[in-house]
Design a protein around this motif. Structure first.
Motif, PDB file in Angstrom:
ATOM      1  N   VAL A 129      -6.237  68.771  -8.813  1.00 45.48           N
ATOM      2  CA  VAL A 129      -5.249  68.927  -9.878  1.00 45.48           C
ATOM      3  C   VAL A 129      -3.861  68.575  -9.356  1.00 45.48           C
ATOM      4  O   VAL A 129      -3.556  68.749  -8.176  1.00 45.48           O
ATOM      5  N   SER A 130      -3.046  68.070 -10.259  1.00 49.20           N
ATOM      6  CA  SER A 130      -1.652  67.741  -9.966  1.00 49.20           C
ATOM      7  C   SER A 130      -0.794  68.496 -10.984  1.00 49.20           C
ATOM      8  O   SER A 130      -0.735  68.121 -12.160  1.00 49.20           O
ATOM      9  N   PRO A 131      -0.154  69.602 -10.572  1.00 54.21           N
ATOM     10  CA  PRO A 131       0.589  70.450 -11.513  1.00 54.21           C
ATOM     11  C   PRO A 131       1.901  69.808 -11.975  1.00 54.21           C
ATOM     12  O   PRO A 131       2.443  68.918 -11.328  1.00 54.21           O
ATOM     13  N   TYR A 132       2.381  70.299 -13.099  1.00 56.56           N
ATOM     14  CA  TYR A 132       3.696  69.885 -13.574  1.00 56.56           C
ATOM     15  C   TYR A 132       4.401  71.074 -14.212  1.00 56.56           C
ATOM     16  O   TYR A 132       3.787  72.105 -14.531  1.00 56.56           O
ATOM     17  N   VAL A 248      10.977  61.968 -17.230  1.00 52.18           N
ATOM     18  CA  VAL A 248      10.058  62.550 -16.247  1.00 52.18           C
ATOM     19  C   VAL A 248      10.612  62.389 -14.836  1.00 52.18           C
ATOM     20  O   VAL A 248      10.968  61.287 -14.410  1.00 52.18           O
ATOM     21  N   LEU A 249      10.688  63.515 -14.108  1.00 52.39           N
ATOM     22  CA  LEU A 249      11.095  63.504 -12.704  1.00 52.39           C
ATOM     23  C   LEU A 249       9.889  63.846 -11.845  1.00 52.39           C
ATOM     24  O   LEU A 249       9.162  64.800 -12.142  1.00 52.39           O
ATOM     25  N   ARG A 284       9.998  66.928 -18.169  1.00 50.07           N
ATOM     26  CA  ARG A 284       8.870  67.324 -17.308  1.00 50.07           C
ATOM     27  C   ARG A 284       9.187  66.998 -15.856  1.00 50.07           C
ATOM     28  O   ARG A 284       9.821  65.980 -15.571  1.00 50.07           O
ATOM     29  N   ILE A 285       8.760  67.902 -14.970  1.00 44.82           N
ATOM     30  CA  ILE A 285       8.850  67.658 -13.530  1.00 44.82           C
ATOM     31  C   ILE A 285       7.430  67.671 -12.976  1.00 44.82           C
ATOM     32  O   ILE A 285       6.756  68.714 -13.025  1.00 44.82           O
ATOM     33  N   ALA A 298       4.692  77.983 -10.164  1.00 43.82           N
ATOM     34  CA  ALA A 298       5.695  77.347 -11.025  1.00 43.82           C
ATOM     35  C   ALA A 298       5.090  76.576 -12.191  1.00 43.82           C
ATOM     36  O   ALA A 298       5.718  76.464 -13.256  1.00 43.82           O
ATOM     37  N   ARG A 299       3.914  76.063 -12.044  1.00 44.75           N
ATOM     38  CA  ARG A 299       3.382  75.103 -13.019  1.00 44.75           C
ATOM     39  C   ARG A 299       3.224  75.694 -14.415  1.00 44.75           C
ATOM     40  O   ARG A 299       2.969  76.887 -14.590  1.00 44.75           O
TER      41      ARG A 299
END
Length: 356
Positions: A129-132, A248-249, A284-285, A298-299
């Motif tokens: 997974v890649s959180p945002y 998006v950052l 979104r980060i 944080a996600r």
């Protein structure tokens, strides 16, 4: 299968680069800066030869994949630092990763594949997974979506900011800094962090350090280098370097001075970014793949990325798969902490030998 050919990045015409931008803009899955030609241009300018797999030239271009080549091995552009990877396609275009095995290429390796692609599925060996973090609406918007743990850490960041103000002087956050000395500080602290933890040094090679400087000077709508800094009084205590594409950052290289660890400067940075997000136009980060504790806390959401290898050689694929499974098994075994310490110690010795 579609016939692809490899073209040097420098050989693409301005019209083809415009076509690339237009195709990317038409696919919301590709809203990360990693898919923009400006990112590939910076990688190429850093000293890495970027090659682009295309199905045609000019206005007929409908399939492209930016890559870099190491002998007979092809990998996505920005490897090993590109946190999202995949092709840029025209609507209805078909992509088969086997088409990349041309011009002497024997294998194509990927480790952060993002866009859904049925033809890639058979080659995937693992997923993660890649959180945002969603920051539309600023800090209040984030807090309305955050988990209890995320809210608690943001609250602690507010209190620690007040403590730093009281004990160390004014806390100054700069969302966008172009200070070359601050970038050098960030790189030095990040490499020290890699050495101290035994992690792989992603900034060891000169071309990767040059890439950050080039991206800091890149100001395209689809890709812009963003460096944020945090000072306590006159002291730089934390910084983050990432890349932005409009709303998006991508959170890429965060680091802080360990002497100020008790203040959790990383959380203060994240909180300050959430506060100024509306002013910057951010919604979104992306935090990138990884199970770091702060990412879990944080996600507000996550996407899935995949790793694997495409090759016509059964022997090569079996060997690659076996190595990846061995690493995965070692990480999940009871001996994992011991093995991790051994690997970290070995990397620290190598780093020390390199500085000697």
């Amino acid at each position: 299968m579609t016939a692809l050919r490899l073209v040097g990045f420098a050989d693409l015409t301005s019209a083809e680069l415009d076509r690339w931008r237009a195709l990317r803009a038409g696919d919301p899955v590709l809203d990360s800066a990693y898919f923009d030609p400006a990112f590939a241009a910076a990688v190429h300018a850093s000293g890495v030869d970027v090659t682009v797999a295309v199905d045609a030239r000019g206005d007929d271009l409908s399939v492209l994949m930016a890559c870099q080549r190491d002998g007979s091995v092809l990998r996505p552009v920005g490897w090993p630092g590109a946190d999202f990877q995949g092709p840029v396609l025209a609507p209805g275009a078909v992509f088969d990763p086997r088409d990349l095995l041309v011009d002497g290429v024997r294998s194509f390796e990927f480790d952060h594949w993002l866009p859904p692609c049925p033809s890639v599925e058979p080659w995937i060996e693992s997923r993660a997974v890649s959180p945002y973090v969603e920051v539309s609406g600023g800090l209040d918007g984030y807090l309305s979506r955050a988990s209890k743990s995320g809210k608690d850490n943001i609250g602690q960041a507010r209190r620690r900011t007040a403590r730093a103000e009281r004990d160390l002087g004014p806390v100054t956050f700069r969302a966008q800094s172009s200070d070359a000395e601050a970038l050098a500080w960030l790189i030095d602290r990040k490499r020290e962090q890699y050495a101290a933890t035994g992690a792989r040094d992603h900034l060891a090679s000169a071309d990767r350090r040059a890439l950050l400087a080039l991206l800091l000077d890149t100001h395209e709508p689809g890709c812009e280098g963003i460096m944020s800094t945090l000072h306590f009084g006159d002291t730089l205590v934390a910084a983050h370097f990432g890349i932005r594409s409009q709303r998006v950052l991508h959170w890429w290289f965060p680091v802080y001075d360990p002497a100020f660890a008790s203040f959790a400067p990383g959380w203060i940075l994240l909180r300050e970014l959430a506060i100024v997000a509306p002013e910057l136009g951010l919604e979104r980060i992306d935090l990138g793949r990884g199970d770091d504790e702060y990412k879990r806390r944080a996600r507000t959401g996550e996407v899935e990325v995949a790793a694997g290898v495409v090759t016509a050689s059964a022997v090569r694929r079996v060997g690659h798969t076996a190595r990846r499974r061995a690493v995965t098994a070692a990480k999940s075994s009871r001996l994992a902490p011991l093995l991790r310490r051994a690997v970290h110690a070995r990397r620290r010795r190598r780093a020390e030998a390199g500085r000697a």
